[in-house]
Enzyme design. Structure first.
Site, PDB file in Angstrom:
ATOM      1  CE  LYS A 149      53.047  34.241  23.836  1.00 44.95           C
ATOM      2  NZ  LYS A 149      53.994  33.511  24.666  1.00 44.95           N
TER       3      LYS A 149
HETATM    4  O1  G3P Z   1      54.443  33.761  28.970  1.00 49.35           O
HETATM    5  C1  G3P Z   1      55.425  34.749  29.066  1.00 49.35           C
HETATM    6  C2  G3P Z   1      56.518  34.254  29.923  1.00 49.35           C
HETATM    7  O2  G3P Z   1      57.197  33.215  29.288  1.00 49.35           O
HETATM    8  C3  G3P Z   1      57.455  35.287  30.396  1.00 49.35           C
HETATM    9  O3  G3P Z   1      57.853  34.862  31.634  1.00 49.35           O
HETATM   10  O4  G3P Z   1      59.282  34.793  33.594  1.00 49.35           O
HETATM   11  O5  G3P Z   1      60.247  35.462  31.362  1.00 49.35           O
HETATM   12  O6  G3P Z   1      58.726  36.997  32.588  1.00 49.35           O
HETATM   13  P1  G3P Z   1      59.095  35.577  32.341  1.00 49.35           P
END
Ligand code: G3P
Length: 216
Positions: A87
């Site tokens: 990633k």
């Molecule tokens: O895959 C990306 C994710 O982990 C981010 O999620 O909820 O932190 O915006 P969030």
């Protein structure tokens, strides 16, 4: 549409995997830290533990932000397990790293994507997956799901191989909306996945079927 789970929590990964619908896992440094996994050795072992639970791709994020560092980390991560996908953040050096890793046959997931322009660059560089963060766009009054549809349309128009991996999914309807606009993959925490199961008429209907069956 593939389902990935977006967590580093092994119990949740096992639970999603036991459902029989899981196609892979995504992690990021914040999710690793949330589970208390720190230090390169522990983090690498954790990636291997995840790979031993699921059958599909497991995204492992580089920490370096310079080209040589990202390439070095990426190449090392892929030696951990054949399911590892590297990633890489959507920055200028990241685009170069994706191009290089792609030329070596290493799968990549371009993360922290918030615009169609960034997604075009990721595809041109040969990313295996592009990860637009829809919840974080919603957080700033911008329609995240619309970006997924826009990228899907552009990729189809030019027949790009890069798969659109909708990330930062916050709730069950995000999954349905991503399916409606043709996302190749959704990655989400366990709860939004389990939310897909729920319908009160299913519960009422099942209760009645069982009650009728048991009538004397
Ligand atoms: O895959 C990306 C994710 O982990 C981010 O999620 O909820 O932190 O915006 P969030």
């Amino acid at each position: 549409m593939k389902f990935f789970i977006d967590t580093a929590n092994l119990d949740q990964i096992r639970e999603a995997n036991d459902l029989g619908i899981l196609d892979g896992v995504t992690t990021n440094p914040s999710l690793m830290a949330k589970e208390g996994i720190r230090g390169e050795e522990n983090i690498n072992k954790h990636y291997v533990d995840i790979c031993n639970i699921v059958e599909g791709d497991v995204s492992a994020e580089v920490i370096a932000t310079d080209l040589d560092g990202m390439i070095r980390e990426g190449e090392k991560l892929t030696t951990l397990h054949p399911q590892i996908v590297v990633k890489i953040p959507m920055i200028k050096e990241g685009v170069k790293a994706i191009r290089y890793l792609n030329s070596k046959g290493i799968k990549t997931n371009c993360t922290l994507v918030f615009s169609a322009g960034q997604a075009i660059l990721a595809a041109k560089a040969g990313a295996t997956y592009v990860s637009p963060f829809i919840g974080r766009l919603d957080d700033i009054s911008t329609e995240g799901v619309e970006l997924i549809g826009q990228i899907v349309d552009i990729y189809r128009y030019y027949d790009f191989d890069t798969q659109v991996l909708a990330a930062s999914i916050r709730h069950t309807m995000h999954i349905v909306q991503c399916a409606e606009v043709g996302a190749d993959v959704v990655t989400c925490p366990l709860d939004p996945i389990l939310g897909l199961l729920k319908h009160p008429l299913t519960d009422i209907g099942l209760e009645k079927f069982l009650a009728d069956h048991n009538k004397k």
